[in-house]
Design a protein around this motif. Structure first.
Motif, mmCIF file in Angstrom:
data_model
loop_
_atom_site.group_PDB
_atom_site.id
_atom_site.type_symbol
_atom_site.label_atom_id
_atom_site.label_comp_id
_atom_site.label_asym_id
_atom_site.label_seq_id
_atom_site.Cartn_x
_atom_site.Cartn_y
_atom_site.Cartn_z
ATOM 1 N N ILE A 1 15.909 11.672 -24.131
ATOM 2 C CA ILE A 1 15.802 10.548 -23.183
ATOM 3 C C ILE A 1 17.157 9.846 -23.033
ATOM 4 O O ILE A 1 17.524 9.418 -21.942
ATOM 5 C CB ILE A 1 14.666 9.556 -23.569
ATOM 6 C CG1 ILE A 1 14.198 8.798 -22.322
ATOM 7 C CG2 ILE A 1 15.072 8.569 -24.624
ATOM 8 C CD1 ILE A 1 12.930 7.989 -22.508
ATOM 9 N N LYS B 1 19.281 12.123 -20.745
ATOM 10 C CA LYS B 1 18.823 12.174 -19.358
ATOM 11 C C LYS B 1 18.944 10.809 -18.687
ATOM 12 O O LYS B 1 19.500 10.704 -17.593
ATOM 13 C CB LYS B 1 17.360 12.650 -19.306
ATOM 14 C CG LYS B 1 16.821 12.848 -17.898
ATOM 15 C CD LYS B 1 17.428 14.090 -17.248
ATOM 16 C CE LYS B 1 16.825 14.369 -15.873
ATOM 17 N NZ LYS B 1 17.385 13.497 -14.844
ATOM 18 N N ASP B 2 18.446 9.763 -19.321
ATOM 19 C CA ASP B 2 18.355 8.471 -18.646
ATOM 20 C C ASP B 2 19.568 7.575 -18.837
ATOM 21 O O ASP B 2 19.752 6.621 -18.092
ATOM 22 C CB ASP B 2 17.081 7.730 -19.101
ATOM 23 C CG ASP B 2 15.833 8.344 -18.474
ATOM 24 O OD1 ASP B 2 15.975 9.081 -17.478
ATOM 25 O OD2 ASP B 2 14.715 8.116 -18.976
ATOM 26 N N MET B 3 20.398 7.855 -19.829
ATOM 27 C CA MET B 3 21.574 6.997 -20.008
ATOM 28 C C MET B 3 22.865 7.752 -19.735
ATOM 29 O O MET B 3 23.797 7.223 -19.182
ATOM 30 C CB MET B 3 21.603 6.432 -21.426
ATOM 31 C CG MET B 3 20.435 5.523 -21.737
ATOM 32 S SD MET B 3 20.597 4.843 -23.387
ATOM 33 C CE MET B 3 18.902 4.626 -23.828
ATOM 34 N N GLU B 4 22.912 9.019 -20.164
ATOM 35 C CA GLU B 4 24.160 9.776 -19.988
ATOM 36 C C GLU B 4 24.133 10.648 -18.734
ATOM 37 O O GLU B 4 25.111 11.333 -18.438
ATOM 38 C CB GLU B 4 24.442 10.604 -21.246
ATOM 39 C CG GLU B 4 24.750 9.718 -22.458
ATOM 40 C CD GLU B 4 24.685 10.468 -23.789
ATOM 41 O OE1 GLU B 4 24.948 11.684 -23.792
ATOM 42 O OE2 GLU B 4 24.364 9.834 -24.799
ATOM 43 N N GLU B 5 23.037 10.629 -18.031
ATOM 44 C CA GLU B 5 22.897 11.317 -16.741
ATOM 45 C C GLU B 5 23.150 12.823 -16.773
ATOM 46 O O GLU B 5 23.858 13.370 -15.938
ATOM 47 C CB GLU B 5 23.780 10.636 -15.685
ATOM 48 C CG GLU B 5 23.396 9.180 -15.490
ATOM 49 C CD GLU B 5 24.117 8.517 -14.329
ATOM 50 O OE1 GLU B 5 25.232 8.943 -14.008
ATOM 51 O OE2 GLU B 5 23.562 7.573 -13.763
ATOM 52 N N TYR B 6 22.573 13.489 -17.754
ATOM 53 C CA TYR B 6 22.575 14.954 -17.765
ATOM 54 C C TYR B 6 21.342 15.418 -17.007
ATOM 55 O O TYR B 6 20.308 14.744 -17.031
ATOM 56 C CB TYR B 6 22.470 15.480 -19.195
ATOM 57 C CG TYR B 6 23.750 15.426 -19.996
ATOM 58 C CD1 TYR B 6 24.608 16.525 -20.043
ATOM 59 C CD2 TYR B 6 24.098 14.292 -20.725
ATOM 60 C CE1 TYR B 6 25.781 16.479 -20.782
ATOM 61 C CE2 TYR B 6 25.264 14.234 -21.461
ATOM 62 C CZ TYR B 6 26.098 15.339 -21.493
ATOM 63 O OH TYR B 6 27.248 15.292 -22.219
ATOM 64 N N GLU B 7 21.441 16.580 -16.353
ATOM 65 C CA GLU B 7 20.255 17.157 -15.730
ATOM 66 C C GLU B 7 19.496 17.935 -16.817
ATOM 67 O O GLU B 7 20.088 18.355 -17.813
ATOM 68 C CB GLU B 7 20.653 18.124 -14.597
ATOM 69 C CG GLU B 7 21.312 17.453 -13.402
ATOM 70 C CD GLU B 7 20.374 16.610 -12.532
ATOM 71 O OE1 GLU B 7 19.185 16.473 -12.867
ATOM 72 O OE2 GLU B 7 20.859 16.071 -11.518
ATOM 73 N N VAL B 8 18.192 18.127 -16.602
ATOM 74 C CA VAL B 8 17.358 18.831 -17.579
ATOM 75 C C VAL B 8 17.937 20.234 -17.883
ATOM 76 O O VAL B 8 17.988 20.658 -19.043
ATOM 77 C CB VAL B 8 15.911 18.940 -17.045
ATOM 78 C CG1 VAL B 8 15.098 19.959 -17.836
ATOM 79 C CG2 VAL B 8 15.233 17.580 -17.104
ATOM 80 N N ARG C 1 11.743 19.393 -20.494
ATOM 81 C CA ARG C 1 10.929 18.545 -19.632
ATOM 82 C C ARG C 1 9.708 18.002 -20.382
ATOM 83 O O ARG C 1 9.338 16.842 -20.230
ATOM 84 C CB ARG C 1 10.476 19.344 -18.411
ATOM 85 C CG ARG C 1 10.920 18.718 -17.143
ATOM 86 C CD ARG C 1 10.687 19.620 -15.968
ATOM 87 N NE ARG C 1 11.952 19.914 -15.317
ATOM 88 C CZ ARG C 1 12.361 21.107 -14.962
ATOM 89 N NH1 ARG C 1 11.619 22.159 -15.195
ATOM 90 N NH2 ARG C 1 13.509 21.250 -14.385
ATOM 91 N N LEU D 1 10.876 15.309 -22.635
ATOM 92 C CA LEU D 1 11.317 14.177 -21.822
ATOM 93 C C LEU D 1 10.118 13.409 -21.279
ATOM 94 O O LEU D 1 10.059 12.174 -21.359
ATOM 95 C CB LEU D 1 12.191 14.690 -20.663
ATOM 96 C CG LEU D 1 12.748 13.652 -19.700
ATOM 97 C CD1 LEU D 1 13.700 12.704 -20.415
ATOM 98 C CD2 LEU D 1 13.481 14.328 -18.546
ATOM 99 N N SER D 2 9.154 14.159 -20.766
ATOM 100 C CA SER D 2 7.952 13.555 -20.200
ATOM 101 C C SER D 2 7.184 12.775 -21.269
ATOM 102 O O SER D 2 6.755 11.641 -21.041
ATOM 103 C CB SER D 2 7.079 14.656 -19.596
ATOM 104 O OG SER D 2 5.859 14.134 -19.185
#
Lengths: 166, 156
Positions: A121, A124-131, A146, A149-150
């Protein structure tokens, strides 16, 4: 160390790391999570990796230590005690007041997530990597990332609503 | 590259994206659009949790961006250069600013200015001495007499 070099040097030893993890943790799923966590840790210090003479040996040591720590936590954790503690912690007046502080609540919730979910998380949500990028770094399939992450995102929402409910 | 036209997201679109977000299927670009939507004021109550969560992540992102080491290193250098410049200017300026006006004429020669300045100072100190001398001349008796004269109103 560039992404290409990381993929070329670290990912090929993934199986070996998984083998060590399974031997220590004696649990396939725990071992898989542990290895993904280790790979994400190594990814975040990739700039420093060339300083080590033998990166593979270093990665193995990190994995072993990480699994031993994980084992200690698993042994110490009593699910019943844990839930009592969590409930009690949010029921004292001081923390009730602090509950209003959204930032603190979310920080606590995220820190309470299982380590792999926490790492994903953050990326994905702070460092802006794609899945897909995270999947590549951890040597897993995007669907596996995913799923974690979900779970992490749903848990954050659920806990947040629970803690801010008046 | 496809040009994406910016438009205001509808509630329906936002709801669909939020669902996609919780399933882990949104891209970074979609999450940014969602973040822009959620940062608006006056949204319905049902978005409160997402507003808090996205707000938190946005905050963390900006904190990370701000604490980048190279940025701090450069900021330090810029600050140091600025301090040196300001300090340097303060030392340099008085030298350029030395001049004197004599009979309405401006003199910028440093030696002449010094001479004029010293003369002025001597004049000032001379006047002070005169005042002191005058004060010494007035004895205590004279002072008392003068004051008594004032109170009695007799004059002579």
């Amino acid at each position: 160390m560039s992404q290409e070099l990381f993929k070329a040097e670290i990912l090929p030893i993934r199986q070996k790391l998984l083998f060590h993890a399974q031997r220590i943790l004696e649990n396939e799923f725990e071992a898989e999570d542990a290895v993904q966590e280790v790979l994400l840790k190594l990814w975040h210090i990739r700039e420093k990796l060339p300083d080590y003479d033998n990166v593979a040996a270093f990665a193995t040591t990190v994995t072993k230590n990480h699994c031993l720590d994980r084992l200690k936590v698993m042994k110490r954790t009593d699910p019943l005690d844990d839930s009592h503690q969590a409930r009690a912690a949010f029921d004292n007046p001081y923390l009730q007041m602090e509950r209003k502080n959204t930032e603190l609540i979310l920080k606590q919730i995220i820190e309470g997530l299982p380590p792999l979910q926490q790492a994903i998380i953050r990326m994905k949500d702070m460092e802006e990597y794609e899945v897909e990028e995270i999947a590549e770094i951890t040597g897993t399939k995007p669907d596996a990332v995913r799923t974690n992450l979900s779970r992490a995102r749903k848990k954050v929402r659920e806990e947040y609503l629970k803690l801010t409910k008046v | 590259m496809k040009l994406v036209k910016k438009h205001k997201m509808t509630f329906g679109e936002a709801d669909a994206l939020i669902e996609k977000y919780y399933d882990g299927f949104t891209t970074v670009e979609e999450e940014k659009r969602l973040q822009a939507f959620l940062s608006q004021n006056g949204l319905p109550e049902r978005y409160a949790a997402e507003q808090a969560i996205f707000g938190y992540f946005k905050n963390r992102k900006s904190k990370q961006a701000f604490t980048l080491r190279p940025y701090l290193k450069w900021a330090g250098s810029v600050a140091a250069v600025f301090v040196i410049l300001v300090a340097g200017l303060q030392f340099i300026q008085p030298t350029y600013a030395s001049y004197a006006y004599v009979n309405g004429k401006k003199i910028t020669d440093l030696d002449q200015v010094k001479v004029q300045a010293l003369n002025s100072l001597n004049n000032v100190s001379g006047k002070n001495n005169e005042v002191k001398q005058t004060l010494n001349d007035i004895t205590d008796n004279q002072l008392i007499k003068q004051q008594l004269d004032v109170f009695s109103g007799s004059g002579e």
